[in-house]
Design a protein around this motif. Structure first.
Motif, PDB file in Angstrom:
ATOM      1  N   GLY A  42      -5.471  -4.834   2.560  1.00 41.61           N
ATOM      2  CA  GLY A  42      -5.675  -5.374   3.892  1.00 41.61           C
ATOM      3  C   GLY A  42      -4.470  -5.336   4.813  1.00 41.61           C
ATOM      4  O   GLY A  42      -4.524  -5.847   5.924  1.00 41.61           O
ATOM      5  N   THR A  43      -3.381  -4.730   4.384  1.00 37.35           N
ATOM      6  CA  THR A  43      -2.167  -4.720   5.211  1.00 37.35           C
ATOM      7  C   THR A  43      -2.113  -3.484   6.101  1.00 37.35           C
ATOM      8  O   THR A  43      -2.893  -2.548   5.947  1.00 37.35           O
ATOM      9  CB  THR A  43      -0.890  -4.751   4.345  1.00 37.35           C
ATOM     10  OG1 THR A  43      -0.829  -3.559   3.572  1.00 37.35           O
ATOM     11  CG2 THR A  43      -0.849  -5.964   3.447  1.00 37.35           C
ATOM     12  N   THR A  44      -1.163  -3.524   7.013  1.00 35.32           N
ATOM     13  CA  THR A  44      -0.843  -2.373   7.843  1.00 35.32           C
ATOM     14  C   THR A  44       0.586  -1.973   7.524  1.00 35.32           C
ATOM     15  O   THR A  44       1.487  -2.814   7.550  1.00 35.32           O
ATOM     16  CB  THR A  44      -0.966  -2.706   9.339  1.00 35.32           C
ATOM     17  OG1 THR A  44      -2.333  -3.041   9.614  1.00 35.32           O
ATOM     18  CG2 THR A  44      -0.552  -1.521  10.203  1.00 35.32           C
ATOM     19  N   VAL A  45       0.782  -0.703   7.195  1.00 34.27           N
ATOM     20  CA  VAL A  45       2.099  -0.185   6.859  1.00 34.27           C
ATOM     21  C   VAL A  45       2.542   0.733   7.989  1.00 34.27           C
ATOM     22  O   VAL A  45       1.835   1.679   8.339  1.00 34.27           O
ATOM     23  CB  VAL A  45       2.071   0.594   5.522  1.00 34.27           C
ATOM     24  CG1 VAL A  45       3.443   1.141   5.190  1.00 34.27           C
ATOM     25  CG2 VAL A  45       1.545  -0.288   4.397  1.00 34.27           C
ATOM     26  N   ASP A  46       3.686   0.422   8.581  1.00 32.69           N
ATOM     27  CA  ASP A  46       4.241   1.239   9.664  1.00 32.69           C
ATOM     28  C   ASP A  46       5.216   2.257   9.097  1.00 32.69           C
ATOM     29  O   ASP A  46       6.147   1.903   8.381  1.00 32.69           O
ATOM     30  CB  ASP A  46       4.965   0.349  10.680  1.00 32.69           C
ATOM     31  CG  ASP A  46       4.015  -0.578  11.413  1.00 32.69           C
ATOM     32  OD1 ASP A  46       2.945  -0.104  11.848  1.00 32.69           O
ATOM     33  OD2 ASP A  46       4.329  -1.772  11.556  1.00 32.69           O
ATOM     34  N   LEU A  47       4.984   3.526   9.432  1.00 37.15           N
ATOM     35  CA  LEU A  47       5.847   4.624   9.010  1.00 37.15           C
ATOM     36  C   LEU A  47       6.183   5.480  10.218  1.00 37.15           C
ATOM     37  O   LEU A  47       5.502   5.403  11.245  1.00 37.15           O
ATOM     38  CB  LEU A  47       5.141   5.498   7.962  1.00 37.15           C
ATOM     39  CG  LEU A  47       4.679   4.837   6.661  1.00 37.15           C
ATOM     40  CD1 LEU A  47       3.855   5.815   5.836  1.00 37.15           C
ATOM     41  CD2 LEU A  47       5.859   4.326   5.866  1.00 37.15           C
ATOM     42  N   VAL A  48       7.218   6.295  10.090  1.00 33.15           N
ATOM     43  CA  VAL A  48       7.523   7.305  11.097  1.00 33.15           C
ATOM     44  C   VAL A  48       7.216   8.672  10.488  1.00 33.15           C
ATOM     45  O   VAL A  48       7.182   8.830   9.261  1.00 33.15           O
ATOM     46  CB  VAL A  48       8.991   7.234  11.590  1.00 33.15           C
ATOM     47  CG1 VAL A  48       9.255   5.924  12.306  1.00 33.15           C
ATOM     48  CG2 VAL A  48       9.969   7.447  10.468  1.00 33.15           C
ATOM     49  N   GLN A 101      -6.905   4.923   7.762  1.00 33.11           N
ATOM     50  CA  GLN A 101      -7.179   4.030   6.636  1.00 33.11           C
ATOM     51  C   GLN A 101      -6.959   4.790   5.330  1.00 33.11           C
ATOM     52  O   GLN A 101      -7.264   5.979   5.226  1.00 33.11           O
ATOM     53  CB  GLN A 101      -8.619   3.526   6.704  1.00 33.11           C
ATOM     54  CG  GLN A 101      -8.945   2.494   5.635  1.00 33.11           C
ATOM     55  CD  GLN A 101     -10.372   2.004   5.767  1.00 33.11           C
ATOM     56  OE1 GLN A 101     -11.306   2.786   5.641  1.00 33.11           O
ATOM     57  NE2 GLN A 101     -10.529   0.720   6.025  1.00 33.11           N
ATOM     58  N   VAL A 102      -6.415   4.082   4.349  1.00 35.82           N
ATOM     59  CA  VAL A 102      -6.205   4.653   3.020  1.00 35.82           C
ATOM     60  C   VAL A 102      -6.931   3.773   2.011  1.00 35.82           C
ATOM     61  O   VAL A 102      -6.846   2.544   2.072  1.00 35.82           O
ATOM     62  CB  VAL A 102      -4.701   4.708   2.656  1.00 35.82           C
ATOM     63  CG1 VAL A 102      -4.506   5.270   1.249  1.00 35.82           C
ATOM     64  CG2 VAL A 102      -3.933   5.540   3.679  1.00 35.82           C
ATOM     65  N   VAL A 103      -7.669   4.400   1.105  1.00 33.13           N
ATOM     66  CA  VAL A 103      -8.339   3.677   0.033  1.00 33.13           C
ATOM     67  C   VAL A 103      -7.830   4.234  -1.289  1.00 33.13           C
ATOM     68  O   VAL A 103      -7.923   5.430  -1.541  1.00 33.13           O
ATOM     69  CB  VAL A 103      -9.878   3.828   0.109  1.00 33.13           C
ATOM     70  CG1 VAL A 103     -10.537   3.096  -1.056  1.00 33.13           C
ATOM     71  CG2 VAL A 103     -10.412   3.321   1.441  1.00 33.13           C
ATOM     72  N   LEU A 114      -8.051  -0.649  -3.309  1.00 33.82           N
ATOM     73  CA  LEU A 114      -7.062  -1.145  -2.362  1.00 33.82           C
ATOM     74  C   LEU A 114      -7.283  -0.408  -1.044  1.00 33.82           C
ATOM     75  O   LEU A 114      -7.232   0.819  -1.002  1.00 33.82           O
ATOM     76  CB  LEU A 114      -5.644  -0.862  -2.863  1.00 33.82           C
ATOM     77  CG  LEU A 114      -5.253  -1.487  -4.186  1.00 33.82           C
ATOM     78  CD1 LEU A 114      -3.880  -0.986  -4.630  1.00 33.82           C
ATOM     79  CD2 LEU A 114      -5.250  -3.001  -4.054  1.00 33.82           C
ATOM     80  N   THR A 115      -7.538  -1.167   0.016  1.00 34.85           N
ATOM     81  CA  THR A 115      -7.761  -0.572   1.332  1.00 34.85           C
ATOM     82  C   THR A 115      -6.690  -1.092   2.277  1.00 34.85           C
ATOM     83  O   THR A 115      -6.499  -2.306   2.403  1.00 34.85           O
ATOM     84  CB  THR A 115      -9.161  -0.933   1.862  1.00 34.85           C
ATOM     85  OG1 THR A 115     -10.136  -0.484   0.923  1.00 34.85           O
ATOM     86  CG2 THR A 115      -9.419  -0.274   3.205  1.00 34.85           C
ATOM     87  N   PHE A 116      -5.983  -0.171   2.927  1.00 42.91           N
ATOM     88  CA  PHE A 116      -4.940  -0.556   3.864  1.00 42.91           C
ATOM     89  C   PHE A 116      -4.852   0.485   4.972  1.00 42.91           C
ATOM     90  O   PHE A 116      -5.452   1.557   4.897  1.00 42.91           O
ATOM     91  CB  PHE A 116      -3.585  -0.764   3.166  1.00 42.91           C
ATOM     92  CG  PHE A 116      -3.084   0.441   2.417  1.00 42.91           C
ATOM     93  CD1 PHE A 116      -2.151   1.302   2.993  1.00 42.91           C
ATOM     94  CD2 PHE A 116      -3.499   0.701   1.119  1.00 42.91           C
ATOM     95  CE1 PHE A 116      -1.670   2.406   2.297  1.00 42.91           C
ATOM     96  CE2 PHE A 116      -3.024   1.798   0.415  1.00 42.91           C
ATOM     97  CZ  PHE A 116      -2.114   2.648   1.006  1.00 42.91           C
TER      98      PHE A 116
END
Length: 123
Positions: A42-48, A101-103, A114-116
């Motif tokens: 359920g999180t949001t991961v910030d990447l560049v 979205q990634v599952v 795991l969904t984020f």
């Protein structure tokens, strides 16, 4: 004496030129973000762009997870693996600006998917 002077010139030139090497054409190295698999739900991961999310699977085998990325133009999933004596965690690589979205599913079963969300920026 001339041989000694010639040797110093060669050594000096070698040292001088080795300090002039150009930087990589790939740009700067971007440090990965490491998170525990159990913290991703359920999180949001910030990447560049170019950055990798390194996923620590804890006590579960690194190769027991598979992953599906909704928008493969934004990010890609890389499965974990063991090669010889090296262990590589699963991960997600940021490819282009956007959100997806990634599952992740565990092949051992009995574990909730795991969904984020991964949000990728240009910098």
């Amino acid at each position: 004496m001339k041989n000694w002077a010639a040797a110093l010139v060669i050594v000096g030139a070698t040292v001088a030129f080795s300090g002039c090497s150009s930087s990589s054409s790939d740009g700067p190295v971007i440090a990965p973000v490491t998170m525990d698999a159990g913290d991703l739900q359920g999180t949001t991961v910030d990447l560049v762009v170019g950055q990798v999310l390194n996923i620590d699977t804890g006590d579960l085998p690194v190769d027991s997870y598979s992953g599906e990325v909704a928008d493969t133009s934004v990010a890609e999933f890389t499965a974990g693996r063991v090669e010889d004596s090296a262990t590589f965690n699963p991960g997600v690589t940021a490819l282009a600006a956007g959100s997806t979205q990634v599952v992740m599913s565990n092949d051992d079963g009995g574990i909730e998917d795991l969904t984020f969300t991964v949000v990728v920026s240009d910098d």
